[in-house]
Design an enzyme around this catalytic site. Structure first.
Site, mmCIF file in Angstrom:
data_model
loop_
_atom_site.group_PDB
_atom_site.id
_atom_site.type_symbol
_atom_site.label_atom_id
_atom_site.label_comp_id
_atom_site.label_asym_id
_atom_site.label_seq_id
_atom_site.Cartn_x
_atom_site.Cartn_y
_atom_site.Cartn_z
ATOM 1 N N ASP A 239 -6.091 -3.748 -8.358
ATOM 2 C CA ASP A 239 -7.132 -2.670 -7.971
ATOM 3 C C ASP A 239 -7.951 -2.292 -8.992
ATOM 4 O O ASP A 239 -9.070 -2.040 -8.673
ATOM 5 C CB ASP A 239 -6.269 -1.224 -7.957
ATOM 6 C CG ASP A 239 -5.454 -1.322 -6.662
ATOM 7 O OD1 ASP A 239 -5.744 -1.750 -5.568
ATOM 8 O OD2 ASP A 239 -4.493 -0.422 -6.156
ATOM 9 N N GLY B 184 -10.609 12.558 -11.615
ATOM 10 C CA GLY B 184 -9.235 12.631 -11.037
ATOM 11 C C GLY B 184 -8.523 11.765 -11.765
ATOM 12 O O GLY B 184 -8.604 10.748 -12.528
ATOM 13 N N ALA B 185 -7.068 11.994 -11.566
ATOM 14 C CA ALA B 185 -5.871 11.442 -12.546
ATOM 15 C C ALA B 185 -4.766 11.030 -11.392
ATOM 16 O O ALA B 185 -3.651 11.111 -11.879
ATOM 17 C CB ALA B 185 -5.543 12.336 -13.503
ATOM 18 N N GLY B 186 -5.090 10.551 -10.374
ATOM 19 C CA GLY B 186 -4.033 10.139 -9.306
ATOM 20 C C GLY B 186 -3.668 8.659 -9.646
ATOM 21 O O GLY B 186 -4.136 8.137 -10.359
ATOM 22 N N GLY B 187 -3.303 8.074 -8.285
ATOM 23 C CA GLY B 187 -2.513 6.690 -8.530
ATOM 24 C C GLY B 187 -3.898 5.928 -8.884
ATOM 25 O O GLY B 187 -3.600 4.719 -9.693
ATOM 26 N N LYS C 241 3.478 1.240 -3.658
ATOM 27 C CA LYS C 241 2.915 0.449 -4.912
ATOM 28 C C LYS C 241 3.807 0.855 -6.169
ATOM 29 O O LYS C 241 4.196 -0.253 -7.051
ATOM 30 C CB LYS C 241 1.608 0.783 -5.267
ATOM 31 C CG LYS C 241 0.588 0.337 -4.183
ATOM 32 C CD LYS C 241 -0.771 0.666 -4.622
ATOM 33 C CE LYS C 241 -1.659 0.538 -3.626
ATOM 34 N NZ LYS C 241 -3.155 0.607 -4.102
ATOM 35 N N TYR D 234 -14.339 5.605 0.377
ATOM 36 C CA TYR D 234 -15.300 4.613 1.205
ATOM 37 C C TYR D 234 -15.376 5.200 2.489
ATOM 38 O O TYR D 234 -16.136 4.642 3.591
ATOM 39 C CB TYR D 234 -14.780 3.516 1.318
ATOM 40 C CG TYR D 234 -13.561 3.091 1.665
ATOM 41 C CD1 TYR D 234 -12.923 2.836 2.671
ATOM 42 C CD2 TYR D 234 -12.565 2.579 0.407
ATOM 43 C CE1 TYR D 234 -11.758 2.455 2.957
ATOM 44 C CE2 TYR D 234 -11.277 2.264 0.805
ATOM 45 C CZ TYR D 234 -10.910 2.219 2.200
ATOM 46 O OH TYR D 234 -9.510 2.290 2.467
ATOM 47 N N THR E 1 0.826 -1.018 -0.109
ATOM 48 C CA THR E 1 -0.050 0.065 -0.012
ATOM 49 C C THR E 1 0.971 1.253 -0.206
ATOM 50 O O THR E 1 2.157 1.332 -0.010
ATOM 51 C CB THR E 1 -1.157 -0.007 1.166
ATOM 52 O OG1 THR E 1 -1.911 1.133 1.201
ATOM 53 C CG2 THR E 1 -0.263 0.170 2.421
ATOM 54 N N GLY F 100 -17.513 2.857 -2.669
ATOM 55 C CA GLY F 100 -16.077 2.448 -2.812
ATOM 56 C C GLY F 100 -15.642 1.259 -1.927
ATOM 57 O O GLY F 100 -14.544 0.811 -2.186
HETATM 58 N N1 LIG Z 1 -12.145 2.017 -2.659
HETATM 59 C C1 LIG Z 1 -10.911 1.648 -2.934
HETATM 60 O O1 LIG Z 1 -10.353 0.400 -2.907
HETATM 61 C C2 LIG Z 1 -9.601 2.495 -3.117
HETATM 62 C C3 LIG Z 1 -8.473 2.219 -3.673
HETATM 63 C C4 LIG Z 1 -7.359 3.392 -3.819
HETATM 64 C C5 LIG Z 1 -7.822 4.701 -3.444
HETATM 65 N N2 LIG Z 1 -8.941 4.958 -2.927
HETATM 66 C C6 LIG Z 1 -9.299 6.341 -2.564
HETATM 67 O O2 LIG Z 1 -9.418 7.082 -3.720
HETATM 68 C C7 LIG Z 1 -9.070 8.264 -3.394
HETATM 69 C C8 LIG Z 1 -7.696 8.744 -4.338
HETATM 70 O O3 LIG Z 1 -6.498 7.880 -4.194
HETATM 71 P P1 LIG Z 1 -5.232 8.097 -4.971
HETATM 72 O O4 LIG Z 1 -4.234 7.112 -4.496
HETATM 73 O O5 LIG Z 1 -5.598 8.135 -6.409
HETATM 74 O O6 LIG Z 1 -4.881 9.664 -4.527
HETATM 75 P P2 LIG Z 1 -3.790 10.608 -5.157
HETATM 76 O O7 LIG Z 1 -3.017 9.848 -6.104
HETATM 77 O O8 LIG Z 1 -3.211 11.544 -4.249
HETATM 78 O O9 LIG Z 1 -4.846 11.557 -6.320
HETATM 79 C C9 LIG Z 1 -5.854 12.340 -5.941
HETATM 80 C C10 LIG Z 1 -6.697 13.136 -6.804
HETATM 81 O O10 LIG Z 1 -7.325 13.874 -6.293
HETATM 82 C C11 LIG Z 1 -7.586 15.147 -6.887
HETATM 83 N N3 LIG Z 1 -7.567 16.351 -5.660
HETATM 84 C C12 LIG Z 1 -7.231 16.261 -4.465
HETATM 85 N N4 LIG Z 1 -7.711 17.319 -3.878
HETATM 86 C C13 LIG Z 1 -8.308 17.893 -4.750
HETATM 87 C C14 LIG Z 1 -8.972 19.227 -4.960
HETATM 88 N N5 LIG Z 1 -9.239 20.005 -4.008
HETATM 89 N N6 LIG Z 1 -9.814 19.464 -5.767
HETATM 90 C C15 LIG Z 1 -9.781 19.049 -7.105
HETATM 91 N N7 LIG Z 1 -9.068 17.728 -7.101
HETATM 92 C C16 LIG Z 1 -8.426 17.196 -5.973
HETATM 93 C C17 LIG Z 1 -6.094 15.163 -7.349
HETATM 94 O O11 LIG Z 1 -6.095 16.300 -8.259
HETATM 95 P P3 LIG Z 1 -4.598 17.035 -8.694
HETATM 96 O O12 LIG Z 1 -3.926 16.017 -9.707
HETATM 97 O O13 LIG Z 1 -5.017 18.058 -9.268
HETATM 98 O O14 LIG Z 1 -3.949 17.060 -7.553
HETATM 99 C C18 LIG Z 1 -5.858 13.777 -7.949
HETATM 100 O O15 LIG Z 1 -6.446 13.601 -9.116
HETATM 101 C C19 LIG Z 1 -8.353 8.311 -2.043
HETATM 102 O O16 LIG Z 1 -9.740 8.809 -1.322
HETATM 103 C C20 LIG Z 1 -8.283 7.003 -1.547
HETATM 104 O O17 LIG Z 1 -8.542 6.499 -0.353
HETATM 105 C C21 LIG Z 1 -9.961 3.617 -2.724
#
Ligand SMILES: NC(=O)c1ccc[n+]([C@@H]2O[C@H](COP(=O)([O-])OP(=O)(O)OC[C@H]3O[C@@H](n4cnc5c(N)ncnc54)[C@H](OP(=O)(O)O)[C@@H]3O)[C@@H](O)[C@H]2O)c1
Length: 282
Positions: A108, A134-137, A71, A226, A67, A247
């Site tokens: 994932d 969203g375009a994160g991990g 990753k 979630y 985690t 989620g």
């Molecule tokens: N259900 C599941 O199994 C599962 C699995 C993985 C993750 N998740 C959840 O998914 C979410 C994202 O995880 P991640 O790992 O992808 O995070 P991450 O890599 O940090 O990406 C965060 C994303 O959120 C956007 N963001 C953050 N603050 C923002 C704001 N104020 N306004 C607009 N956009 C904003 C970011 O945009 P920018 O690029 O502009 O910063 C980016 O697209 C988390 O809540 C995590 O807990 C759930």
């Protein structure tokens, strides 16, 4: 709990790892199926990851989950990485083979897709465009899963447009179209599925500011956040009569292949499991 000297061992490596729900999740299945095994949390700093992964086979481990923040770094530390994980650029499940080799997978995207297919069975991937916010991990795995499932058009919307452009280019997919953040509500027209993969809506974060006025009534809405389970986005979608998928299922379904590989039992995702994991969130 059954735990003999021959117990099968697995766990989760993170930094920090205390927040991880995986020990609770796998612990439930181990108990439910009466398996002689253990799944433990392991706090490992990024600079120690390579050394710790190499030690696992020597300790008799069958594998582990990875985690945050490991990753992506783990890809280069595997002996073999499945094609799907390589495209995502991240490993979340390590399977240790008989000869001690580390095989990296990413489950994932599979967990994401299974969650939608099970909880919104009327949604068919090829039936129309999908919007991902969203375009994160997490988005990387979701995009690859949607592409592989045959979604004809994916509208990718991110606050930082350059990140979305970069991600789209890296995945080399014609089906991904990047939309400006300012036009996120227009990006909902004609879609069959809306996915929030940002951190917005999480406990302690502001809600996702998105008008659903243009969202077709048949569209399914999924939030991968979630905590809380019912995010402001899902609450707004329910009020409009949409089918919604929370989620938690993504987390549960992504765990299935690892458990099967390490403990030899294909586990079931049930309401009882959901309840047990939810208790860990409270
Ligand atoms: N259900 C599941 O199994 C599962 C699995 C993985 C993750 N998740 C959840 O998914 C979410 C994202 O995880 P991640 O790992 O992808 O995070 P991450 O890599 O940090 O990406 C965060 C994303 O959120 C956007 N963001 C953050 N603050 C923002 C704001 N104020 N306004 C607009 N956009 C904003 C970011 O945009 P920018 O690029 O502009 O910063 C980016 O697209 C988390 O809540 C995590 O807990 C759930």
């Amino acid at each position: 709990m059954k735990l003999s000297g021959q117990a099968k061992l697995a766990g989760v490596i993170g930094y920090p790892v205390a927040h991880s729900l995986s020990p609770r999740l796998h612990g439930y299945w181990l108990e439910y199926y009466g398996i002689d095994g253990a799944y433990i949390p392991m706090t490992v700093k990024p600079q120690d990851l390579a050394e710790c992964l190499r030690i696992l086979p020597k300790l008799g481990f069958r594998g582990c989950n990875l985690t945050v923040p490991h990753k992506e770094a783990a890809v280069a530390l595997m002996d073999e990485v499945e094609e799907h994980a390589r495209r995502i650029g991240a490993v979340n499940t390590v399977i240790i083979e008989q000869d001690g080799r580390l095989f990296g997978r990413n489950t994932d995207g599979l967990g994401f897709l299974e969650n939608i297919l099970v909880n919104a069975p009327a949604w068919l991937p090829p039936s129309g465009p999908v919007t991902v916010i969203g375009a994160g991990g997490a988005a990387r795995a979701i995009l690859v899963a949607l592409m592989d499932a045959g979604v004809p058009e994916i509208r990718l919307v991110n606050r930082t447009a350059e990140k979305a452009e970069k991600l789209s280019q890296e995945l080399g997919a014609d089906v991904i179209r990047v939309w400006p953040w300012q036009k996120r509500s227009e990006a909902l027209e004609d879609i069959t599925l809306l996915v929030n993969s940002t951190t917005l809506g999480m406990n302690g974060q502001p809600p996702l500011d998105l008008s659903l006025d243009r969202l077709p009534h048949k569209a399914v809405v999924n939030d991968i956040v979630y905590a809380p389970l019912k995010t402001p986005l899902l609450a707004a979608a329910v009020a409009r009569g949409h089918t919604v998928v929370d989620g938690l299922g993504m987390l549960l379904y992504q765990a299935v292949p690892g458990f099967f590989a390490w403990f030899g039992q294909e586990p079931e995702v049930t309401d009882r499991l959901r309840q047990r994991v939810l208790e860990g969130l409270q």
